[in-house]
Design a protein around this motif. Structure first.
Motif, PDB file in Angstrom:
ATOM      1  N   ILE A 367      33.405  48.546  49.923  1.00 48.28           N
ATOM      2  CA  ILE A 367      33.254  47.525  48.878  1.00 48.28           C
ATOM      3  C   ILE A 367      33.931  47.994  47.590  1.00 48.28           C
ATOM      4  O   ILE A 367      34.573  47.203  46.879  1.00 48.28           O
ATOM      5  N   SER A 368      33.861  49.303  47.314  1.00 42.39           N
ATOM      6  CA  SER A 368      34.466  49.850  46.089  1.00 42.39           C
ATOM      7  C   SER A 368      35.990  49.709  46.086  1.00 42.39           C
ATOM      8  O   SER A 368      36.619  49.744  45.028  1.00 42.39           O
ATOM      9  N   ASP A 369      36.606  49.545  47.262  1.00 51.39           N
ATOM     10  CA  ASP A 369      38.065  49.381  47.337  1.00 51.39           C
ATOM     11  C   ASP A 369      38.530  48.057  46.740  1.00 51.39           C
ATOM     12  O   ASP A 369      39.718  47.882  46.459  1.00 51.39           O
ATOM     13  N   LEU A 370      37.597  47.112  46.569  1.00 53.42           N
ATOM     14  CA  LEU A 370      37.950  45.817  45.977  1.00 53.42           C
ATOM     15  C   LEU A 370      37.816  45.836  44.452  1.00 53.42           C
ATOM     16  O   LEU A 370      38.021  44.805  43.803  1.00 53.42           O
ATOM     17  N   ALA A 371      37.464  46.984  43.885  1.00 53.37           N
ATOM     18  CA  ALA A 371      37.217  47.070  42.433  1.00 53.37           C
ATOM     19  C   ALA A 371      38.423  46.566  41.646  1.00 53.37           C
ATOM     20  O   ALA A 371      39.564  46.974  41.893  1.00 53.37           O
ATOM     21  N   GLY A 372      38.158  45.668  40.705  1.00 50.53           N
ATOM     22  CA  GLY A 372      39.210  45.175  39.821  1.00 50.53           C
ATOM     23  C   GLY A 372      40.287  44.360  40.515  1.00 50.53           C
ATOM     24  O   GLY A 372      41.396  44.232  39.987  1.00 50.53           O
ATOM     25  N   ASN A 374      40.658  41.278  40.730  1.00 56.03           N
ATOM     26  CA  ASN A 374      41.080  40.143  39.911  1.00 56.03           C
ATOM     27  C   ASN A 374      42.197  40.524  38.939  1.00 56.03           C
ATOM     28  O   ASN A 374      43.100  39.724  38.679  1.00 56.03           O
ATOM     29  N   GLN A 375      42.151  41.754  38.411  1.00 55.50           N
ATOM     30  CA  GLN A 375      43.220  42.203  37.505  1.00 55.50           C
ATOM     31  C   GLN A 375      44.526  42.424  38.261  1.00 55.50           C
ATOM     32  O   GLN A 375      45.604  42.210  37.738  1.00 55.50           O
ATOM     33  N   ARG A 376      44.407  42.859  39.527  1.00 55.46           N
ATOM     34  CA  ARG A 376      45.607  43.168  40.320  1.00 55.46           C
ATOM     35  C   ARG A 376      46.186  41.929  40.984  1.00 55.46           C
ATOM     36  O   ARG A 376      47.400  41.800  41.130  1.00 55.46           O
ATOM     37  N   SER A 377      45.334  40.994  41.409  1.00 56.51           N
ATOM     38  CA  SER A 377      45.810  39.777  42.073  1.00 56.51           C
ATOM     39  C   SER A 377      44.755  38.680  41.958  1.00 56.51           C
ATOM     40  O   SER A 377      43.861  38.589  42.798  1.00 56.51           O
ATOM     41  N   PRO A 378      44.845  37.857  40.934  1.00 52.97           N
ATOM     42  CA  PRO A 378      43.847  36.798  40.735  1.00 52.97           C
ATOM     43  C   PRO A 378      43.748  35.828  41.912  1.00 52.97           C
ATOM     44  O   PRO A 378      42.651  35.365  42.234  1.00 52.97           O
ATOM     45  N   LEU A 379      44.875  35.538  42.583  1.00 52.21           N
ATOM     46  CA  LEU A 379      44.861  34.597  43.713  1.00 52.21           C
ATOM     47  C   LEU A 379      43.988  35.110  44.845  1.00 52.21           C
ATOM     48  O   LEU A 379      43.097  34.396  45.335  1.00 52.21           O
ATOM     49  N   TYR A 380      44.224  36.364  45.248  1.00 53.17           N
ATOM     50  CA  TYR A 380      43.484  36.902  46.398  1.00 53.17           C
ATOM     51  C   TYR A 380      42.020  37.160  46.049  1.00 53.17           C
ATOM     52  O   TYR A 380      41.132  36.998  46.894  1.00 53.17           O
ATOM     53  N   ALA A 381      41.765  37.547  44.794  1.00 49.60           N
ATOM     54  CA  ALA A 381      40.365  37.693  44.347  1.00 49.60           C
ATOM     55  C   ALA A 381      39.665  36.341  44.401  1.00 49.60           C
ATOM     56  O   ALA A 381      38.500  36.236  44.807  1.00 49.60           O
ATOM     57  N   GLY A 382      40.392  35.288  44.002  1.00 49.18           N
ATOM     58  CA  GLY A 382      39.825  33.935  44.031  1.00 49.18           C
ATOM     59  C   GLY A 382      39.513  33.480  45.443  1.00 49.18           C
ATOM     60  O   GLY A 382      38.437  32.907  45.694  1.00 49.18           O
ATOM     61  N   VAL A 383      40.428  33.740  46.385  1.00 45.11           N
ATOM     62  CA  VAL A 383      40.192  33.355  47.793  1.00 45.11           C
ATOM     63  C   VAL A 383      38.980  34.096  48.353  1.00 45.11           C
ATOM     64  O   VAL A 383      38.116  33.498  49.005  1.00 45.11           O
ATOM     65  N   MET A 384      38.890  35.404  48.062  1.00 48.46           N
ATOM     66  CA  MET A 384      37.759  36.198  48.557  1.00 48.46           C
ATOM     67  C   MET A 384      36.451  35.705  47.942  1.00 48.46           C
ATOM     68  O   MET A 384      35.426  35.593  48.637  1.00 48.46           O
ATOM     69  N   VAL A 442      32.029  43.321  41.849  1.00 45.55           N
ATOM     70  CA  VAL A 442      32.946  44.463  41.940  1.00 45.55           C
ATOM     71  C   VAL A 442      34.392  44.002  41.718  1.00 45.55           C
ATOM     72  O   VAL A 442      35.165  44.657  41.010  1.00 45.55           O
ATOM     73  N   MET A 443      34.761  42.844  42.289  1.00 42.53           N
ATOM     74  CA  MET A 443      36.140  42.344  42.168  1.00 42.53           C
ATOM     75  C   MET A 443      36.483  41.939  40.742  1.00 42.53           C
ATOM     76  O   MET A 443      37.605  42.127  40.284  1.00 42.53           O
ATOM     77  N   TYR A 444      35.515  41.361  40.042  1.00 41.44           N
ATOM     78  CA  TYR A 444      35.812  40.762  38.736  1.00 41.44           C
ATOM     79  C   TYR A 444      35.427  41.629  37.533  1.00 41.44           C
ATOM     80  O   TYR A 444      36.011  41.485  36.461  1.00 41.44           O
ATOM     81  N   PHE A 445      34.445  42.513  37.690  1.00 41.82           N
ATOM     82  CA  PHE A 445      33.932  43.223  36.514  1.00 41.82           C
ATOM     83  C   PHE A 445      34.096  44.735  36.574  1.00 41.82           C
ATOM     84  O   PHE A 445      33.912  45.401  35.560  1.00 41.82           O
ATOM     85  N   ASP A 446      34.437  45.307  37.728  1.00 43.51           N
ATOM     86  CA  ASP A 446      34.649  46.758  37.803  1.00 43.51           C
ATOM     87  C   ASP A 446      36.100  47.083  37.481  1.00 43.51           C
ATOM     88  O   ASP A 446      37.004  46.269  37.718  1.00 43.51           O
ATOM     89  N   ALA A 447      36.311  48.294  36.968  1.00 41.11           N
ATOM     90  CA  ALA A 447      37.678  48.733  36.647  1.00 41.11           C
ATOM     91  C   ALA A 447      38.436  49.030  37.934  1.00 41.11           C
ATOM     92  O   ALA A 447      37.876  49.617  38.867  1.00 41.11           O
ATOM     93  N   PRO A 448      39.716  48.629  38.012  1.00 38.20           N
ATOM     94  CA  PRO A 448      40.480  48.884  39.244  1.00 38.20           C
ATOM     95  C   PRO A 448      40.696  50.367  39.494  1.00 38.20           C
ATOM     96  O   PRO A 448      40.917  51.137  38.555  1.00 38.20           O
ATOM     97  N   ILE A 449      40.612  50.767  40.778  1.00 37.25           N
ATOM     98  CA  ILE A 449      40.813  52.169  41.154  1.00 37.25           C
ATOM     99  C   ILE A 449      42.305  52.494  41.141  1.00 37.25           C
ATOM    100  O   ILE A 449      42.708  53.596  40.799  1.00 37.25           O
ATOM    101  N   THR A 450      43.117  51.540  41.533  1.00 37.51           N
ATOM    102  CA  THR A 450      44.564  51.736  41.603  1.00 37.51           C
ATOM    103  C   THR A 450      45.267  50.607  40.847  1.00 37.51           C
ATOM    104  O   THR A 450      44.733  49.500  40.732  1.00 37.51           O
TER     105      THR A 450
END
Length: 495
Positions: A367-372, A374-384, A442-450
């Protein structure tokens, strides 16, 4: 002499079988490491087969063939059409992942997928115990091989062994139950079993014994408690592209054989098997949702989510007969069919995102791999996010309407027990919303790992966008699909 109608009833199945053999041979001459020719041929074949099944389903004809051993009816044809489309989407999502992990050194992934789909077709159209079992074995044997496709991966091999051992046990349960029914009724034909039981001249105890084993076998294929042990391990251990293949289209075939055996064959025994399904659904909703909360692995969480979602499908199946009255049967079974179709649609998109985020040497399973994201790809975060909200049953997404239709079928029965079950299901859905919303957080509010951006081939991007859009659109205007399911069930049960 086999008559013309028999061949017409299985024409799309024959097309699939012939093309699977042709593609297997054509693949021998393919040198492309990504198996482009094999991939394109497979998608074209599946597209043609889906079109044929859609035309068959739209005609509303019911055809019995090969001495009543197979049946081509609206419900079966629509489920075959949806299963074929699900397999196409699975292969589109899974091909880049498989290529990066050396799973396309041969064309086995494509040919085995087509044979697995053929097994689903045989299961769905089976009107005879042996035909249903042959379809089941073709599907499961292809699935075992697909799970073990990464020969150099110990986790995948372990998952394949677990799946094989438990799958063999479940097949044994189902076979034993079917043999009990054959011994009691003297026939292997589903419709003839219904007539024999209705005659009232068969020992009830023998039938109940057979029904217990049949329900156990079906419960394994659906993945409900207490026959759920394989789901989390296989979902986590299998290559993600194969996890999607197992968790998508085969669920439609499992639903079809549940209708064939329990409704078309054993409806006079409804009081007995509905009680069993009630126990299985309570266990699945409880354990599926509570166990999912504790998971940090995304595939494992979605596996427990599947168990709870199948508990909802069982709620639809168990509310069809009330006090021996079948007036609410069409409403209940069509709501279960609608739930299963929309669940598969949502599962495809959610696993599609996991496959998309996986890179060579990196699985993106936690689950932590999805961190941030939305910052990296808003489209795919939105679909998920759309998929997770839909699985949680948040309006106006299709998962909300699916849950509502099942709850409405339960409540409209007027039975106190069913109303209590509906309340229990709502409470469990509220608990389940926690672990879905946790991933969104995690997708929208955590800082991205990469900082790496997410890129995808054009075909994957297009299909994933359409898939996510359908989850939203079918939630806003569910009437068309709901009517299609209701008409398919009514016309199928009418024959």
């Amino acid at each position: 002499m086999i008559d013309k109608l028999s061949w017409i009833s299985v024409y799309p199945d024959v097309v699939l079988l012939v093309m699977a053999c042709v593609i297997a041979l054509a693949d021998l001459a393919t040198r492309s490491p990504r198996r482009t020719t094999t991939y394109v041929l497979t998608l074209l074949t599946l597209g043609v087969v889906a079109l044929l099944q859609g035309l068959y389903a739209s005609s509303d004809n019911t055809i019995y063939g090969f001495g009543n051993m197979v049946v081509s009816d609206p419900m079966g044809n629509w489920l075959k059409c949806f299963a074929t489309l699900a397999m196409m989407v699975t292969l589109v999502y899974g091909r880049p992942y498989a290529a990066d992990r050396g799973m396309l050194r041969g064309g086995e992934m494509f040919t085995l997928s087509m044979f697995a789909l053929l097994g689903m077709f045989v299961m769905i159209s089976g009107n005879n115990f042996l035909v249903i079992y042959l379809g089941l074995e073709l599907l499961t044997l292809s699935s075992y091989a697909l799970v073990a496709l990464r020969r150099d991966n110990a986790t995948a091999t372990e998952a394949a062994i677990k799946y094989f051992v438990l799958g063999a046990m479940a097949s044994g349960f189902l076979l034993y139950g079917l043999s009990m029914l054959y011994g009691a009724t003297g026939t292997l034909e589903v419709g003839a079993v219904f007539k024999a039981i209705n005659s009232g001249q068969i020992r009830h105890q023998v039938l109940v014994f057979g029904v217990v084993f049949i329900v156990a076998g079906l419960a394994f294929k659906l993945g409900v408690v207490p026959f759920h042990m394989w789901i989390p391990d296989v979902y986590q251990g299998a290559p993600t592209s194969v996890t999607l293949l197992i968790g998508g289209a085969p669920k439609l075939a499992a639903f079809a054989i549940s209708i064939r055996l329990l409704v078309e064959g054993l409806l006079p025994m409804a009081l007995d098997w509905q009680q069993m399904l009630a126990v299985l659904s309570i266990g699945s909703l409880l354990i599926g949702n509570l166990a999912a909360i504790a998971q940090t692995n995304l595939k494992r969480m979605l596996a427990y989510s599947t168990i709870s979602q199948m508990g909802f499908v069982l709620l639809g199946l168990l509310s069809g007969v009330v006090n021996g009255n079948t007036l609410s049967a069409a409403n209940a079974y069509s709501s279960a069919m609608f739930y299963m179709v929309t669940y598969v649609l949502t599962t495809l998109a959610s696993f599609g995102i996991i496959l998309l985020l996986a890179r060579e040497g990196f699985e993106s399973e936690e689950i932590s791999d999805l961190a941030g994201l939305n910052q990296r790809s808003p489209l795919y975060a939105g679909v998920m996010a759309v998929c997770l909200f839909s699985l949680a049953g948040v309006p106006p997404l299709v998962g909300f309407y699916a849950k509502l239709s099942v709850l409405q079928a339960l409540i409209s029965s007027g039975q106190a027990l069913y109303i209590v079950l509906a309340v229990f299901a709502v409470v469990m859905s509220l608990i389940g919303a926690f672990y879905y919303l946790r991933v969104v957080k995690v997708m929208y509010f955590d800082a991205p790992i990469t900082a790496t951006t997410v890129s995808a081939p054009a075909d994957v991007r297009a299909v994933l966008s359409l898939n996510g859009a359908l989850v939203l659109i079918l939630g806003i205007v569910p009437g068309g699909l709901m009517t299609l399911c209701a008409q398919a069930i009514v016309r199928t049960l009418g024959t």
